[in-house]
Structures are given as structure tokens and as C-alpha cells.
Scaffold this motif. Structure first.
Motif, PDB file in Angstrom:
ATOM      1  N   GLU A 107       0.812  -1.220   0.000  1.00 11.05           N
ATOM      2  CA  GLU A 107       0.000   0.000   0.000  1.00 11.05           C
ATOM      3  C   GLU A 107       0.843   1.267   0.000  1.00 11.05           C
ATOM      4  OE1 GLU A 107      -2.654  -0.345   3.320  1.00 11.05           O
ATOM      5  OE2 GLU A 107      -3.738  -2.023   2.415  1.00 11.05           O
ATOM      6  N   LYS A 108       2.124   1.143   0.262  1.00 12.14           N
ATOM      7  CA  LYS A 108       2.999   2.310   0.314  1.00 12.14           C
ATOM      8  C   LYS A 108       3.430   2.722  -1.091  1.00 12.14           C
ATOM      9  CE  LYS A 108       5.132   1.819   4.825  1.00 12.14           C
ATOM     10  NZ  LYS A 108       6.438   1.895   5.499  1.00 12.14           N
ATOM     11  N   SER A 109       3.840   3.961  -1.194  1.00 12.40           N
ATOM     12  CA  SER A 109       4.474   4.414  -2.435  1.00 12.40           C
ATOM     13  C   SER A 109       5.817   5.021  -2.044  1.00 12.40           C
ATOM     14  CB  SER A 109       3.596   5.423  -3.166  1.00 12.40           C
ATOM     15  OG  SER A 109       3.391   6.551  -2.360  1.00 12.40           O
ATOM     16  N   TYR A 110       6.783   4.870  -2.919  1.00 14.63           N
ATOM     17  CA  TYR A 110       8.144   5.295  -2.606  1.00 14.63           C
ATOM     18  C   TYR A 110       8.670   6.226  -3.676  1.00 14.63           C
ATOM     19  CZ  TYR A 110       7.819   1.219   0.443  1.00 14.63           C
ATOM     20  OH  TYR A 110       7.421   0.320   1.384  1.00 14.63           O
ATOM     21  N   ASP A 111       9.486   7.150  -3.253  1.00 16.20           N
ATOM     22  CA  ASP A 111      10.169   8.048  -4.178  1.00 16.20           C
ATOM     23  C   ASP A 111      11.435   7.333  -4.649  1.00 16.20           C
ATOM     24  OD1 ASP A 111      11.108  10.197  -5.598  1.00 16.20           O
ATOM     25  OD2 ASP A 111      11.838  11.270  -3.834  1.00 16.20           O
ATOM     26  N   SER A 112      11.243   6.382  -5.573  1.00 10.63           N
ATOM     27  CA  SER A 112      12.341   5.560  -6.041  1.00 10.63           C
ATOM     28  C   SER A 112      11.988   4.916  -7.375  1.00 10.63           C
ATOM     29  CB  SER A 112      12.618   4.454  -5.016  1.00 10.63           C
ATOM     30  OG  SER A 112      13.593   3.565  -5.495  1.00 10.63           O
TER      31      SER A 112
END
Length: 177
Positions: A107-112
Motif C-alpha cells: 500500500e505504500k508508495s516510494y520516491d524511487s
């Protein structure tokens, strides 16, 4: 050491163990790790010459098991909860805990651009082989931010690593789920 420092220490240790085991298995250099701020995955490294981010999670089973495994002082109530867990089959607890981690992280989103999820098993009741035996029962969300998902079979990495995603990596294992 406070909880935040302990978390970073555990994440770095898990990343180092994973990188060493991955290098041994695939002969691909993984080097130089550093810790990131919360918007990014926990740890960054170099995979060959490319930047790779690792989101690290620890598999304990439950919060009360985590407290016990980490050596926290346990109340009488916590002891009762640990005893009640013994009535639930070990593989059922393992699958529920793995599914919970994978679903929560999905469910998370990452700046990657590239993120791998690395789950380090901290529960001494489970090993890589147990996970391999039951991995066909895992629930893999349709959408998640991970290029690959791996499990370190135990705290020290003695039982090795196991790819859970993508499926073609899992199928390359000696025992097919």
C-alpha cells in the motif's frame, strides 16, 4: 539505544545479510549502503553499477512475539497472549504474518525508481524451507511498488534467501511451490 536507533540498526544488518547472500548466489556485486528518509525506502545500495533501494521488514509473527524475540520485558498479559498463540498452527501464523507484511508494504508508495522488498525472518520457529513449502498459499497483491520481493530465512541468514516475487524467480528454486 532508543527504538528508532534499534530499527535502523536492524534494517542495516538485514540489508548487509541480504546483499552478502545475494552476491554469493548470483555473483552480482551489491555495495555501499546508506539509510534514507521516510519518503524513500529504508536502505539504498548499488546493484552492480545501478542504484537499488531496499525496503526492509522483519517477520516476527505478532507484536507479542516481537517483544519476546527482541528481549523486551513482558507483562503477565503478554505472557498469556504468547501462550495462546501456541494453539494456532505454526504455518498458519507464518503465512498470516507474511501476508500482513506484504499487503501493508504494497500500500505504500516510494520516491524511487527501483525498490525491492526484503523481509528478514526473526521468528526462530520458521525457516526458509518452511516458507518455500507454503509459499503457494501467499496472497500477492495485484499492485505493489516492488520489482522483487525476497525473504531472508532467519536472523543470521544461515538458511539462505528465498525469492517470493516475481514468480519466475520463485520457480527457479530447487523445490517448486
Amino acid at each position: 539505544m532508543n527504538g528508532s536507533e534499534e530499527k535502523v540498526l536492524l534494517e542495516h544488518e538485514a540489508a548487509r545479510i541480504f546483499m552478502r547472500l545475494y552476491e554469493q548466489r548470483y555473483q552480482v556485486k551489491m555495495r555501499h549502503i546508506w539509510h534514507n528518509e521516510p519518503a524513500r525506502p529504508d536502505v539504498s545500495c548499488y546493484y552492480a553499477d545501478q542504484k537499488l533501494d531496499l525496503e526492509i521488514a522483519h517477520l516476527y509473527g505478532s507484536e507479542v512475539e516481537a517483544m519476546h524475540i527482541l528481549g523486551r520485558e513482558l507483562s503477565a498479559q503478554t505472557h498469556k497472549e504468547l501462550l495462546s498463540l501456541l494453539r494456532v498452527p505454526v504455518e498458519q501464523r507464518m503465512l498470516a504474518a507474511l501476508n500482513r507484511i506484504i499487503c501493508n508494504k504494497a500500500e505504500k508508495s516510494y520516491d524511487s525508481e527501483r525498490v525491492w522488498l526484503v523481509i528478514r525472518n526473526a521468528n526462530p520457529l520458521w525457516r526458509r524451507q518452511d516458507m518455500l513449502t507454503h509459499c503457494n498459499k501467499l496472497h500477492m497483491p495485484r499492485q505493489h511498488p516492488f520489482e522483487q520481493i525476497w525473504v531472508i530465512g532467519d536472523m543470521q541468514g544461515v538458511s539462505g534467501i528465498l525469492p517470493l516475487y516475481p514468480v519466475n524467480l520463485l520457480q527457479q528454486e530447487a523445490i517448486v511451490c
